[in-house]
Design a protein around this motif. Sequence first.
Motif, PDB file in Angstrom:
ATOM      1  N   GLU A  52      15.963 -12.476 -18.922  1.00 23.46           N
ATOM      2  CA  GLU A  52      17.002 -13.256 -19.608  1.00 23.46           C
ATOM      3  C   GLU A  52      17.943 -12.335 -20.383  1.00 23.46           C
ATOM      4  N   ALA A  67       8.308 -23.489 -12.961  1.00 20.42           N
ATOM      5  CA  ALA A  67       9.110 -22.649 -12.066  1.00 20.42           C
ATOM      6  C   ALA A  67       8.710 -22.881 -10.611  1.00 20.42           C
ATOM      7  N   VAL A 112      20.907 -11.234  -9.287  1.00 18.49           N
ATOM      8  CA  VAL A 112      20.094 -11.822 -10.364  1.00 18.49           C
ATOM      9  C   VAL A 112      19.212 -10.725 -10.949  1.00 18.49           C
ATOM     10  N   ARG A 126      20.267 -10.873 -17.933  1.00 18.33           N
ATOM     11  CA  ARG A 126      21.263 -11.845 -17.470  1.00 18.33           C
ATOM     12  C   ARG A 126      22.391 -12.019 -18.482  1.00 18.33           C
ATOM     13  N   GLU A 180      18.410 -17.240  -3.047  1.00 21.15           N
ATOM     14  CA  GLU A 180      18.457 -18.398  -3.949  1.00 21.15           C
ATOM     15  C   GLU A 180      17.718 -18.161  -5.264  1.00 21.15           C
ATOM     16  N   ALA A 181      17.157 -16.956  -5.425  1.00 20.26           N
ATOM     17  CA  ALA A 181      16.337 -16.695  -6.616  1.00 20.26           C
ATOM     18  C   ALA A 181      17.178 -16.652  -7.884  1.00 20.26           C
ATOM     19  N   ASP A 182      16.565 -17.048  -9.003  1.00 19.44           N
ATOM     20  CA  ASP A 182      17.173 -16.854 -10.316  1.00 19.44           C
ATOM     21  C   ASP A 182      16.671 -15.553 -10.949  1.00 19.44           C
ATOM     22  N   VAL A 183      15.459 -15.190 -10.583  1.00 21.23           N
ATOM     23  CA  VAL A 183      14.839 -13.967 -11.092  1.00 21.23           C
ATOM     24  C   VAL A 183      13.978 -13.372  -9.976  1.00 21.23           C
ATOM     25  N   MET A 194      13.716 -23.210 -12.467  1.00 21.32           N
ATOM     26  CA  MET A 194      13.952 -21.781 -12.267  1.00 21.32           C
ATOM     27  C   MET A 194      13.246 -21.310 -10.995  1.00 21.32           C
ATOM     28  N   ARG A 195      13.959 -20.609 -10.165  1.00 20.31           N
ATOM     29  CA  ARG A 195      13.373 -20.091  -8.925  1.00 20.31           C
ATOM     30  C   ARG A 195      13.046 -18.606  -9.097  1.00 20.31           C
TER      31      ARG A 195
END
Lengths: 319, 319
Positions: free
Chosen positions: B314, B26, B223, B317, B190-193, B1-2
């Motif tokens: 989450e 992470a 995101v 998301r 590129e982040a997930d969060v 996770m990024r």
Amino acid sequence: MRIVVLAGGIGGARFLRGLKRAAPDADITVIGNTGDDIHLFGLKVCPDLDTVMYTLGGGINEEQGWGRSDETFHLKQELAEYGVEPQWFGLGDRDFATHIVRTQMLGAGYPLSAVTEALCDRWKPGVRLLPMSDDRVETHVAVEWEGERRAIHFQEYWVRLRASVPAHAVVPVGAEQSKPAPGVLEALAEADVILFPPSNPVVSIGTILAVPGIREAIADAGVPVVGLSPIVGDAPVRGMADKVLAAVGVESSAAAVAEHYGSGLLDGWLVDEVDADSVARVEAAGIRCRAVPLLMTDLDAAARMAGEALTLAEEVRTA
Amino acid sequence: MRIVVLAGGIGGARFLRGLKRAAPDADITVIGNTGDDIHLFGLKVCPDLDTVMYTLGGGINEEQGWGRSDETFHLKQELAEYGVEPQWFGLGDRDFATHIVRTQMLGAGYPLSAVTEALCDRWKPGVRLLPMSDDRVETHVAVEWEGERRAIHFQEYWVRLRASVPAHAVVPVGAEQSKPAPGVLEALAEADVILFPPSNPVVSIGTILAVPGIREAIADAGVPVVGLSPIVGDAPVRGMADKVLAAVGVESSAAAVAEHYGSGLLDGWLVDEVDADSVARVEAAGIRCRAVPLLMTDLDAAARMAGEALTLAEEVRTA
């Protein structure tokens, strides 16, 4: 009485402390060597000026003769943790403050002479301390090291290598283009006496004399010029003056140093009692010479040496 | 996770330490505020970057939350002896080393991002620490002081005056002309969060968002963007965030800060349990909100807060 003293670091500073006691009413101007100045970590460090300032101002580390008393080395340890070079130069936390103030003032456009005056506002050394020049002069030493011949900064030769590699030449880089700092020539012209303390004749007093105009101003002053030998019994009193004397082709003896300065510059010369047999040789070179105790074991001894130098100057004057 | 975190100083750093525990695998990139950077004594000081670096690298003074552990202040005392201003900023001997290395590298031409990376080579904070910009941005505060209206550096307002005078405006000088540092926009893309720790919404996160391109990159990342309120029960958890909130016309409450960021930027918001009654107001503004304990009393508490933030992300998301 107006006295001008050309000074290097530890020897010059301790002599000056003696001179202040021997001649408490004298007006003393010190022309300090800046050839061993070095830029470290982006900061301008002037070891000889600081040694004079700290010694006369009461902030010196008495045992080692340089650096601050009551010093810590946390900043230096941290720089080493960052892997920053060089790590062989000992800058303490208190000492760093001087270099930071100096660097900031230089960056703001003040010349080194003005910066030195500002630093002395705090230290009140009881003398007027002038750098030999506001221009950058840097003493380099040509050495043989790791099989190669190369020129390194004097501090690298002196502090890092402890003068342990052969030195072939000593070059005050930038000296030819430098000018004496404001006040230097005026102080020499108005002097009643000019003294060379037992500082290094090559990298301290020699570098000051390499600034165009200073040697001439001393010769033209028409007042007694008296020096004290930094060599006692064929070895330097402290430091490694013999190593740099060899590099300039001068033998390590009290008489040879007097001859190196020469009678065109020097009127009187003090050698230690153990070198009494060299008095005749020095006088043969046209320089009045006396043998007296020359070990600055304490302030009293330094004051007696300064007194002897002033006495010899008076002899020269009335001769 | 990024995970990408926008961080100020103490609050951001402590939250990050919790995040590292909550999400040990992470890949964390920190975009650090540099608006409170200041030049002191010719040295470049980056308080927020250093607080993050020292905290995550194990060198922080745990009690005060900034500066180095096992610190001494001899250099600072000496600067005061020289009469050098300012004397109100607390730089320790160990801390000075960081600023000296940074200043030397900047002087040699390295951008702040490269310098920060080099400093982190030593500290190994376990995150990628990026300054928001390599360009100079300086937060100024318009205050009324001694009967006059004037703009002063944020540090002068915050550290010297302890935010004790009325602030009328907060201006990140130079922000408009600044560019995000290399890696900042890429990390956001590129982040997930993306997380906003309980840092100051005006002078920390607000300043980062003032760098052209960063706010847009966050909005465009697509995101979850989740923040934690720095206000608990209508008062800042620490610091004086209420003073600068007033200057930008935002009331000092958990809900008002969420509305200040706005639903265009923020997807989720954590308020403290004492502010549970503000959840409805935040959700009415289009921001998903939860009430959880928000006091970082220790590392466990910080880790639980970080875990709650990731849980809320989450939820966003999968909503």
